[in-house]
Design a protein around this motif. Structure first.
Motif: not given
Length: 268
Positions: A108-130
């Motif tokens: 699984w990975g984030p779609d375009g709308s989720r990536l847009s939401a992530l881009s608005a955060a002060r910081h994004v931390h990535i854990g286990w992600l394939q």
């Protein structure tokens, strides 16, 4: 769109603990970081995938996050079951992963709308992600402040560090003498900084061409599940609040020590 202090992106699971500790708890690297950051008073969200609507384990993940004040609006519900991890906790508190079924998290990975939401955060931390590093590359291109735990994935394509503000990694205590070289290697690969956790041996950071070391407090752990995630959360929360690197490392160790005092990655 809400600009969260931190959004944790990646895995979640049900942790089924056996051995010296028997429990059935919500966990996962990214979930643990999101919850711990929220517990430290910052606004946090979690972005990931759980099982289908109405599935008990998926409902548990959402409920546990919401109860701790973590926003769950970026969670996607899919057909596969929610991830389950079986762990054994030894009498000394150290945990060993027995089996992992990544379920809805797999590929699984984030779609375009989720990536847009992530881009608005002060910081994004990535854990286990394939996702082959796709989210990291997109967010880095957009100038997002990023960190990633590169000790929790196995596939090389998921472990690139270019564009990361901080690459977090861990080494066993017996390899503590390799920490400086490991940090230097992550920076050479493209991370702006690196933090290496070493269990009871403390941690080492290489940030801004400076090397910092911190000692871990002496504790008798109940369960070490999620301790590394708690360190990451404590470190990031402190930095987001304006702390310098040594203060952030101390905050990471304080958070990790507290995590070791209860079963699972956060109190529940």
């Amino acid at each position: 769109m809400i600009a969260f202090d931190l959004i944790a992106l990646g895995d979640n699971c049900i942790d089924r603990l056996t051995g010296a500790v028997t429990a059935d708890l919500v966990g996962g690297n990214a979930v643990n970081v999101a919850v711990q950051v929220a517990m430290l008073g910052l606004s946090a969200a979690y972005c990931g995938a759980v099982g289908p609507a109405g599935e008990a384990d998926g409902d548990r993940v959402l409920a546990a996050l919401a109860e701790k004040g973590v926003d769950v609006s970026l969670i996607e519900r899919l057909g596969p079951a929610t991830s389950v991890t079986h762990l054994n906790v030894a009498p000394d508190g150290n945990r060993t992963i027995l089996t992992e079924d990544f379920g809805a998290c797999a590929s699984w990975g984030p779609d375009g709308s989720r990536l847009s939401a992530l881009s608005a955060a002060r910081h994004v931390h990535i854990g286990w992600l394939q996702d082959g590093g796709h989210a990291r590359r997109v967010l880095a291109r957009d100038g997002v402040s990023l960190s990633q735990d590169v000790s929790v994935n196995a596939a090389p394509e998921d472990l690139g560090v270019e564009g990361l503000a901080i690459a977090f990694a861990s080494l066993p205590e017996v390899q503590a003498d390799r920490a400086e070289a490991r940090a230097a290697d992550l920076v050479a690969q493209g991370a702006k900084g690196a933090v290496i956790t070493l269990g009871a041996k403390g941690s080492l950071a290489l940030i801004g061409s400076q090397t910092f070391r911190a000692m871990a407090p002496a504790i008798t752990p109940v369960d070490t599940t999620g301790a590394g995630d708690a360190y990451i959360a404590g470190f990031l929360a402190a930095r987001l609040k304006g702390a310098d690197v040594p203060m952030a490392m101390a905050a990471g160790h304080t958070c990790a020590a507290a995590c070791c005092g209860h079963p699972g990655g956060f109190p529940q």
